[in-house]
Design a protein around this motif. Structure first.
Motif, PDB file in Angstrom:
ATOM      1  N   ASN A  94       6.570 -20.185   7.736  1.00 22.99           N
ATOM      2  CA  ASN A  94       7.303 -19.456   6.701  1.00 22.99           C
ATOM      3  C   ASN A  94       7.022 -17.966   6.737  1.00 22.99           C
ATOM      4  OD1 ASN A  94       8.520 -21.689   5.707  1.00 22.99           O
ATOM      5  ND2 ASN A  94       6.769 -22.216   4.409  1.00 22.99           N
ATOM      6  N   ARG A  95       6.210 -17.540   7.711  1.00 25.76           N
ATOM      7  CA  ARG A  95       5.858 -16.133   7.765  1.00 25.76           C
ATOM      8  C   ARG A  95       6.992 -15.291   8.307  1.00 25.76           C
ATOM      9  NH1 ARG A  95      -0.328 -15.610   9.636  1.00 25.76           N
ATOM     10  NH2 ARG A  95      -1.171 -16.110   7.596  1.00 25.76           N
ATOM     11  N   PRO A  96       7.296 -14.179   7.609  1.00 22.45           N
ATOM     12  CA  PRO A  96       8.290 -13.280   8.173  1.00 22.45           C
ATOM     13  C   PRO A  96       7.717 -12.624   9.412  1.00 22.45           C
ATOM     14  CG  PRO A  96       7.178 -12.253   6.316  1.00 22.45           C
ATOM     15  CD  PRO A  96       6.674 -13.658   6.387  1.00 22.45           C
ATOM     16  N   ASP A  97       8.588 -12.171  10.321  1.00 21.71           N
ATOM     17  CA  ASP A  97       8.116 -11.454  11.497  1.00 21.71           C
ATOM     18  C   ASP A  97       7.492 -10.133  11.103  1.00 21.71           C
ATOM     19  OD1 ASP A  97       8.824 -13.372  13.170  1.00 21.71           O
ATOM     20  OD2 ASP A  97      10.715 -12.481  13.791  1.00 21.71           O
ATOM     21  N   ARG A  98       8.039  -9.545  10.059  1.00 19.80           N
ATOM     22  CA  ARG A  98       7.533  -8.239   9.668  1.00 19.80           C
ATOM     23  C   ARG A  98       7.509  -8.128   8.151  1.00 19.80           C
ATOM     24  NH1 ARG A  98       6.413  -3.202  11.684  1.00 19.80           N
ATOM     25  NH2 ARG A  98       6.763  -1.609  10.130  1.00 19.80           N
ATOM     26  N   VAL A  99       6.395  -7.594   7.645  1.00 22.60           N
ATOM     27  CA  VAL A  99       6.219  -7.390   6.215  1.00 22.60           C
ATOM     28  C   VAL A  99       6.772  -6.004   5.871  1.00 22.60           C
ATOM     29  CG1 VAL A  99       4.341  -6.876   4.583  1.00 22.60           C
ATOM     30  CG2 VAL A  99       4.241  -8.949   5.997  1.00 22.60           C
ATOM     31  N   SER A 100       7.422  -5.866   4.699  1.00 22.64           N
ATOM     32  CA  SER A 100       8.004  -4.554   4.360  1.00 22.64           C
ATOM     33  C   SER A 100       7.039  -3.640   3.621  1.00 22.64           C
ATOM     34  CB  SER A 100       9.281  -4.694   3.546  1.00 22.64           C
ATOM     35  OG  SER A 100       9.610  -5.984   3.207  1.00 22.64           O
ATOM     36  N   ALA A 101       6.082  -4.197   2.897  1.00 23.25           N
ATOM     37  CA  ALA A 101       5.090  -3.348   2.217  1.00 23.25           C
ATOM     38  C   ALA A 101       3.801  -4.135   2.041  1.00 23.25           C
ATOM     39  CB  ALA A 101       5.609  -2.910   0.851  1.00 23.25           C
ATOM     40  N   ILE A 102       2.703  -3.405   2.021  1.00 20.20           N
ATOM     41  CA  ILE A 102       1.390  -4.025   1.819  1.00 20.20           C
ATOM     42  C   ILE A 102       0.781  -3.461   0.545  1.00 20.20           C
ATOM     43  CG2 ILE A 102      -0.977  -4.171   2.748  1.00 20.20           C
ATOM     44  CD1 ILE A 102       0.233  -4.186   5.575  1.00 20.20           C
ATOM     45  N   VAL A 103       0.237  -4.340  -0.284  1.00 16.96           N
ATOM     46  CA  VAL A 103      -0.593  -3.917  -1.416  1.00 16.96           C
ATOM     47  C   VAL A 103      -2.009  -4.322  -1.025  1.00 16.96           C
ATOM     48  CG1 VAL A 103      -1.150  -4.295  -3.845  1.00 16.96           C
ATOM     49  CG2 VAL A 103       1.256  -4.184  -3.127  1.00 16.96           C
ATOM     50  N   ILE A 104      -2.923  -3.354  -0.992  1.00 15.40           N
ATOM     51  CA  ILE A 104      -4.271  -3.676  -0.492  1.00 15.40           C
ATOM     52  C   ILE A 104      -5.358  -3.157  -1.426  1.00 15.40           C
ATOM     53  CG2 ILE A 104      -4.252  -1.625   1.047  1.00 15.40           C
ATOM     54  CD1 ILE A 104      -6.057  -3.330   2.988  1.00 15.40           C
ATOM     55  N   ASN A 105      -6.246  -4.084  -1.802  1.00 23.00           N
ATOM     56  CA  ASN A 105      -7.502  -3.682  -2.420  1.00 23.00           C
ATOM     57  C   ASN A 105      -8.559  -3.878  -1.325  1.00 23.00           C
ATOM     58  OD1 ASN A 105      -9.891  -3.302  -3.717  1.00 23.00           O
ATOM     59  ND2 ASN A 105      -9.366  -4.534  -5.517  1.00 23.00           N
ATOM     60  N   PRO A 106      -8.963  -2.801  -0.667  1.00 27.22           N
ATOM     61  CA  PRO A 106      -9.874  -2.964   0.475  1.00 27.22           C
ATOM     62  C   PRO A 106     -11.326  -3.243   0.059  1.00 27.22           C
ATOM     63  CG  PRO A 106      -8.674  -0.834   0.544  1.00 27.22           C
ATOM     64  CD  PRO A 106      -8.540  -1.397  -0.828  1.00 27.22           C
ATOM     65  N   GLY A 107     -11.621  -3.293  -1.259  1.00 28.04           N
ATOM     66  CA  GLY A 107     -13.004  -3.491  -1.691  1.00 28.04           C
ATOM     67  C   GLY A 107     -13.880  -2.393  -1.118  1.00 28.04           C
ATOM     68  N   ALA A 108     -15.084  -2.756  -0.700  1.00 28.09           N
ATOM     69  CA  ALA A 108     -16.026  -1.756  -0.180  1.00 28.09           C
ATOM     70  C   ALA A 108     -15.540  -1.110   1.118  1.00 28.09           C
ATOM     71  CB  ALA A 108     -17.388  -2.401   0.023  1.00 28.09           C
TER      72      ALA A 108
END
Ligand SMILES: O=C1C[C@@](O)(C(=O)O)C[C@@H](O)[C@@H]1O
Length: 180
Positions: A94-108
């Motif tokens: 079900n994974r798209p080939d490409r994601v349009s945006a990323i929301v990231i909490n990178p932590g440390a």
């Protein structure tokens, strides 16, 4: 056509709700992700979530978000469909080939990771940087981020609501590529 958002949480964010609740609150990562999925459905976008305590796994996941991510090892190895009876490809179906945006909490990793920064820049997918706590009101070294100068937006100090705000912003205000 669907817009796909990938929500990434870095090291120790699996402990949300239990970890230093006076700083990070009592909402768990499972709560955050369930709410994010419900929100995405209401916004008619698709959302995937990923959490890892390992820098390299996050780099790999970001590369995958661009439809890349073949390592030297996987080029040599039999395809995942051959080697795992198709399990991996089933999980990814079900994974798209490409994601349009990323929301990231990178932590440390916010304060240390050139590798995750380079991965985000390398795939050229727009991203929102998110922190549950107000990193500017804490130890001085938390004020430095390897991500902020490249992020489309930065959210911090809103607690777990920051995830809702970040997804809302990404879905409604970022010009997202439609992929399928
Ligand atoms: O792990 C974290 C979480 C954090 O990204 C936040 O969400 O407030 C802030 C970081 O400084 C810290 O290392």
């Amino acid at each position: 056509m669907t817009r796909h958002i990938l929500l990434i949480n870095g090291p120790n964010l699996n402990l949300l709700g239990r970890r230093e609740p006076h700083i990070y609150g009592s909402t768990t990562l499972a709560d955050v992700e369930a709410q994010a999925h419900a929100q995405a459905a209401s916004l008619d976008i698709s959302l995937e979530t990923f959490q890892s305590n390992h820098e390299g796994a996050i780099v790999d996941r970001i590369q995958e978000a661009a439809g890349w991510g073949l390592t030297a090892k996987s080029l040599d190895a039999p395809s995942s469909a051959e080697s795992d009876g198709g399990e991996q490809s089933k999980n990814n179906s079900n994974r798209p080939d490409r994601v349009s945006a990323i929301v990231i909490n990178p932590g440390a990793l916010t304060h240390t990771s050139v590798a995750v920064r380079d991965a985000l820049l390398g795939v050229n997918i727009p991203f929102v940087e998110l922190h549950v706590s107000n990193v500017y009101a804490r130890e001085p070294w938390r004020k430095h981020s390897y991500f902020s100068d490249k992020a489309v937006a930065i959210i911090c100090g809103m607690g777990a609501y920051g995830y809702t705000a970040a997804i809302e912003f990404a879905a409604r205000h970022m010009k997202l590529e439609e992929v399928d």
